[in-house]
Scaffold this active site. Structure first.
Site, PDB file in Angstrom:
ATOM      1  N   GLU A  21      -9.552  -0.432   3.633  1.00  0.00           N
ATOM      2  CA  GLU A  21      -9.265  -1.668   2.919  1.00  0.00           C
ATOM      3  C   GLU A  21      -8.936  -2.750   3.954  1.00  0.00           C
ATOM      4  OE1 GLU A  21      -6.763  -3.067  -1.013  1.00  0.00           O
ATOM      5  OE2 GLU A  21      -5.701  -1.949   0.512  1.00  0.00           O
TER       6      GLU A  21
ATOM      7  N   HIS B 197      -1.043   3.267  -7.919  1.00  0.00           N
ATOM      8  CA  HIS B 197      -2.417   2.828  -7.655  1.00  0.00           C
ATOM      9  C   HIS B 197      -3.459   3.875  -8.015  1.00  0.00           C
ATOM     10  CE1 HIS B 197      -2.192  -1.057  -5.803  1.00  0.00           C
ATOM     11  NE2 HIS B 197      -1.477  -0.675  -4.764  1.00  0.00           N
TER      12      HIS B 197
ATOM     13  N   HIS C 255       4.750   3.304  -5.395  1.00  0.00           N
ATOM     14  CA  HIS C 255       3.776   2.209  -5.411  1.00  0.00           C
ATOM     15  C   HIS C 255       2.366   2.755  -5.207  1.00  0.00           C
ATOM     16  CE1 HIS C 255       2.474  -2.035  -4.415  1.00  0.00           C
ATOM     17  NE2 HIS C 255       1.494  -1.342  -3.831  1.00  0.00           N
ATOM     18  N   GLU C 256       2.200   3.550  -4.173  1.00  0.00           N
ATOM     19  CA  GLU C 256       0.857   4.067  -3.875  1.00  0.00           C
ATOM     20  C   GLU C 256       0.365   5.020  -4.963  1.00  0.00           C
ATOM     21  OE1 GLU C 256      -0.665   2.536  -1.602  1.00  0.00           O
ATOM     22  OE2 GLU C 256       1.148   1.569  -0.849  1.00  0.00           O
TER      23      GLU C 256
ATOM     24  N   ALA D  21       1.333   1.286   3.688  1.00  0.00           N
ATOM     25  CA  ALA D  21       0.701   2.489   3.152  1.00  0.00           C
ATOM     26  C   ALA D  21      -0.603   2.056   2.495  1.00  0.00           C
ATOM     27  CB  ALA D  21       1.616   3.192   2.154  1.00  0.00           C
ATOM     28  N   MET D  22      -1.477   3.037   2.214  1.00  0.00           N
ATOM     29  CA  MET D  22      -2.780   2.729   1.639  1.00  0.00           C
ATOM     30  C   MET D  22      -3.140   3.774   0.596  1.00  0.00           C
ATOM     31  SD  MET D  22      -5.403   0.922   1.294  1.00  0.00           S
ATOM     32  CE  MET D  22      -6.742   1.346   0.178  1.00  0.00           C
TER      33      MET D  22
END
Length: 846
Positions: free
Chosen positions: A121, A293, A289-290, A254-255
């Protein structure tokens, strides 16, 4: 300006077979990608960046192709339209940019090692393999990876490994997903794995530089979060596993790669035996949060980057919803009030700020969209307003409909509003468009006019000046009088006779109860004094909100900063961490009104001592068994204030703690370790101490200890040691690029080190751009500089250096906003310095 052409309009991939042969020793990647899809024209293009393409075959026959490096495309001439199979052979290099496929470096017992990971990303998948690198271009992916493997190594990807043949690791095909979510990693890893109630495997992976117990906290949070989300979303987790991987070098926090989430080590790993509560809360919210997603962003993805908020704003809200459910005793929404809310309110008050929904006209603008204070924090506030208006039952019903309608596909903001409207019957889209499409936010003025009527009016709020374009918001007022409407959508509003309303309601009139709506309130003097007279009856969040709104109004020169100073003393004995966070945000902002080492600064230090003394006596320097959560979170605020006040007892107690633990600093309580080290560097510093801490910084794998050293060392006043820090800014063996901004900010914020840091960034800007340019955090080096500068001289230097860079894609908005930010502070200080310092003197002499 480069033009964005949507490649997906012409070529729609269905499936990728992606083969990599990676050699770490030579830093080479040899790849072959087979793409099946539909071509609408004879000439199509796929994305590539820095790929050396040697052959393109279409349906078994070589075809002509050209490479356009500026457009980051591979242009291909096909013999026919319709269904096609492309085979693209290429090679490229492993880089140290923390983008694409890259190595992370770490040490175990003094031996340098590396782990290979990915970051695709926003548009970095094209650096790894050719494809249509756009969110809408969802396809399935079959990964096959060969590497210079040795015993004891682990390889991970989005999906489970299927088999190994001739040294090639083949993975189960993915579900339909966007290119930027593809991920894999390999190296010497340790792991801990569990299974959710619904059968999803959950694992935490890290290098062997870490202690095994550092994985436990994340494993527990991740497992319970997935179980919570499956229930809240009423939609099963769609993959067989959820791996959480800590990478030693990682640019973002983070991703959310689907099934293989990657993190900075400091945002995943921690020692539960010695980690402060605020760090535990931070790590928990990053993980949740991740994981949010995995549905909101991965299962359903924004159609284009202009709707990035659909991913990030929602995940930002849900991280708090999840942690609140998992650890209700944390009162995690107070963290939202002390982190996201002030960040959004400060940033969104600057003229020229982006709206939550932003058109993207240049590829370089995509990374610039990731303005954390807007797309994350303001967007989350926007959705908190939605949640408050709808209630959880309608919200969950609408989300279930949204996921069912768009799973494995793409959506826009209007799709979400439609699903929520269908579930609730409330025209939520009409309300929220004013927040989504317009930059900024309103200040609602509440005043009693000459006729005794209570009047509300709204106007866009600016800090540092701005052009009023007459914007109107549909504001969820959340008032405490029943006469207050749910939504204010006019410029002005009359509520009735104030005396009658006050008598009927028997409490001061207040707006934005709970501080969940994205606006601030300016009460006239009569209304404000009524609230302050009853301030002890307010919740901590409402007390904080009162102080916060006054601070913002003072920053905008709508009230005097001097009026805040008596309130600091009044609230200084509060046991609430959320109130203390605002008290010391205001107190620290007073530092811009005094010259270093001046009598005015000495007077300010005395005020800090007055504010903190009683709390320091109550809490002490070390955590106690009966500490409340508020006590744990308040202690660092008051101890830091006491050290700034140069309180001799605090300086000595911190020094004694250092001496007691100097041979095992990692064992010193993480609640105070950073402050102890900072005190030692500032007041007892030596070259030997500096060398020891810098050595510890390089050797330790404990992210919390690293952070404490990074906080402490830039506070040195020794010119030679300051220069040593600057010399290491470009030495990745000492200061990793991912940590550079924190070191730079620390030195810039040190009066003794500011000139050296500022000279470095101006002299070596090209190096910085070459190293982290193109990364979504690059522009934040400008932001942190502007947040610290506040003098006419620094304004002139900032303007001189950055104005020639105004046309740099991705930096234009940031530079303009930050110039206005510094100008606003210079104007404020010029106007308020004398009255602020006089008021401090009066308060001290009462």
């Amino acid at each position: 300006m480069a033009e964005i052409k949507r490649l997906y309009d012409v070529f729609q991939p269905d499936h990728y077979d992606v083969y990599f042969d990676i050699n770490r020793q030579n830093k080479t990647i040899h790849g072959k990608t087979i793409i099946t899809g539909n071509a609408d024209k004879l000439e199509i293009a796929v994305n590539q960046k820095n790929l050396v393409v040697t052959e393109v075959i279409a349906d078994g026959k070589p075809v002509d192709f050209t490479t356009d490096n500026q457009a980051e495309t591979l242009n291909i001439q096909l013999p026919k339209t319709g269904k096609v199979e492309l085979t693209i052979t290429y090679h490229t290099k492993l880089t140290d940019s923390m983008m694409g496929i890259y190595p992370s470096y770490y040490q175990v017992d003094g031996v340098q090692k590396q782990i290979i990971g990915t970051q695709f990303e926003t548009t970095f998948a094209r650096e790894a393999f050719p494809g249509v690198d756009e969110p809408e271009a969802k396809a399935t992916f079959s990964l096959a990876i060969k590497f210079d493997e040795h015993d004891g190594e682990t390889i991970l990807a989005n999906m489970p490994e299927d088999h190994v043949q001739n040294g090639v690791h083949y993975f189960v095909p993915t579900v339909k997903m966007s290119t930027y979510l593809v991920a894999f990693a390999f190296g010497e890893l340790q792991s801990k794995i569990t299974t959710t109630d619904s059968g999803v495997k959950v694992g935490v992976f890290a290098t062997k530089a870490h202690q095994a117990n550092e994985l436990d906290f994340a494993l527990d949070i991740a497992k319970r979060a997935i179980e919570f989300y499956e229930d809240f979303y009423q939609t099963p987790y769609p993959l067989p596993h959820s791996w959480q991987l800590a990478l030693p070098d990682f640019s973002a926090g983070a991703m959310e790669n689907w099934g293989l989430i990657t993190y900075r080590e400091s945002y995943l790993l921690l020692d539960t035996n010695n980690t402060s509560l605020d760090v535990k809360q931070l790590v928990a919210t990053v993980i949740t949060h991740e994981l949010a997603h995995q549905w909101f962003g991965d299962l359903v993805t924004m159609k284009w980057w202009d709707d990035l908020w659909l991913n990030e704003s929602f995940a930002n809200m849900m991280e708090y919803v999840a942690v609140d459910a998992l650890n209700p005793d944390w009162n995690i929404w107070e963290l939202f009030q002390t982190s996201d809310v002030p960040a959004a309110l400060q940033r969104d008050a600057t003229d020229g700020v982006q709206s939550v929904h932003v058109d993207v006209n240049d590829p370089a603008e995509i990374d610039a969209l990731f303005d954390s204070a807007i797309v994350y924090a303001k967007g989350a506030r926007m959705l908190v307003m939605v949640r408050s208006l709808l209630g959880d039952e309608a919200l969950r019903k609408g989300l279930k409909q949204y996921f069912a309608a768009h799973q494995y596909g793409n959506a826009t903001g209007s799709d979400l509003w439609q699903a929520l409207e269908d579930a609730s019957g409330l025209k939520i889209g009409a309300i929220m468009d004013s927040w989504l499409e317009q930059p900024g936010y309103p200040v609602v003025t509440a005043n009693v006019n000459d006729q005794g009527k209570l009047i509300l009016s709204q106007q866009q709020f600016f800090i540092g000046g701005g052009k009023d374009e007459g914007r109107i918001w549909k504001i969820p007022l959340n008032g405490n009088y029943p006469e207050t409407p749910q939504i204010m959508d006019d410029k002005t509003l009359e509520l009735g006779d104030y005396q009658q309303l006050r008598a009927q309601n028997d409490q001061p009139f207040r707006l934005n109860i709970g501080n969940n709506s994205h606006y601030i309130v300016k009460y006239d003097e009569k209304l404000l004094q009524d609230i302050l007279h009853h301030a002890d009856t307010l919740t901590p969040i409402d007390q904080r909100q009162l102080l916060q709104d006054l601070r913002l109004l003072a920053s905008a020169q709508q009230v005097s900063y001097a009026d805040l100073i008596p309130l600091l003393v009044r609230f200084s004995t509060s046991h609430s961490a959320t109130v203390n966070a605002e008290i010391y945000q205001i107190a620290n902002s007073l530092r811009m009104f005094v010259e270093p080492a001046s009598p005015a600064e000495q007077q300010l230090r005395e005020l800090f001592d007055r504010l903190s003394h009683q709390q320091v006596q109550r809490l002490g320097w070390l955590p106690k068994a009966d500490d409340s959560n508020d006590d744990q979170l308040t202690r660092p605020f008051v101890l830091n204030a006491s050290l700034y006040a140069q309180n001799e007892a605090s300086i000595q107690q911190a020094h004694e703690l250092f001496e007691r633990y100097q041979n095992d600093l990692i064992d010193l309580s993480a609640d105070v370790r950073g402050l102890v080290l900072k005190n030692e560097v500032q007041n007892f510093g030596s070259e030997a101490l500096f060398t020891k801490l810098l050595d510890d910084y390089q050797k330790t794998a404990d992210a919390s200890f690293k952070s404490d050293i990074r906080l402490a060392l830039p506070n040195t006043t020794n010119p030679e040691l300051i220069q040593q820090i600057v010399n290491n800014f470009e030495n990745a063996a000492v200061i990793k690029p991912q940590d550079l901004r924190a070191w730079y900010r620390g030195l810039l914020n040190n009066e003794a080190g500011q000139q050296a840091a500022w000279d470095w960034i101006r002299n070596d800007w090209q190096w910085l751009e070459d190293t982290v340019g193109g990364d979504m955090e690059f522009a934040t080096f400008i932001t942190v500089t502007a947040n610290i500068f506040h003098t006419p001289a620094r304004l002139a230097e900032f303007e001189s250096f950055f104005t020639p860079k105004l046309q740099t894609p991705g930096l234009t908005r940031e530079i303009k906003m930050d110039l206005d930010l510094i100008k606003g502070k210079v104007s404020l200080i010029n106007k308020e310095r004398n009255v602020v310092n006089d008021t401090i003197n009066q308060v001290l002499n009462k």
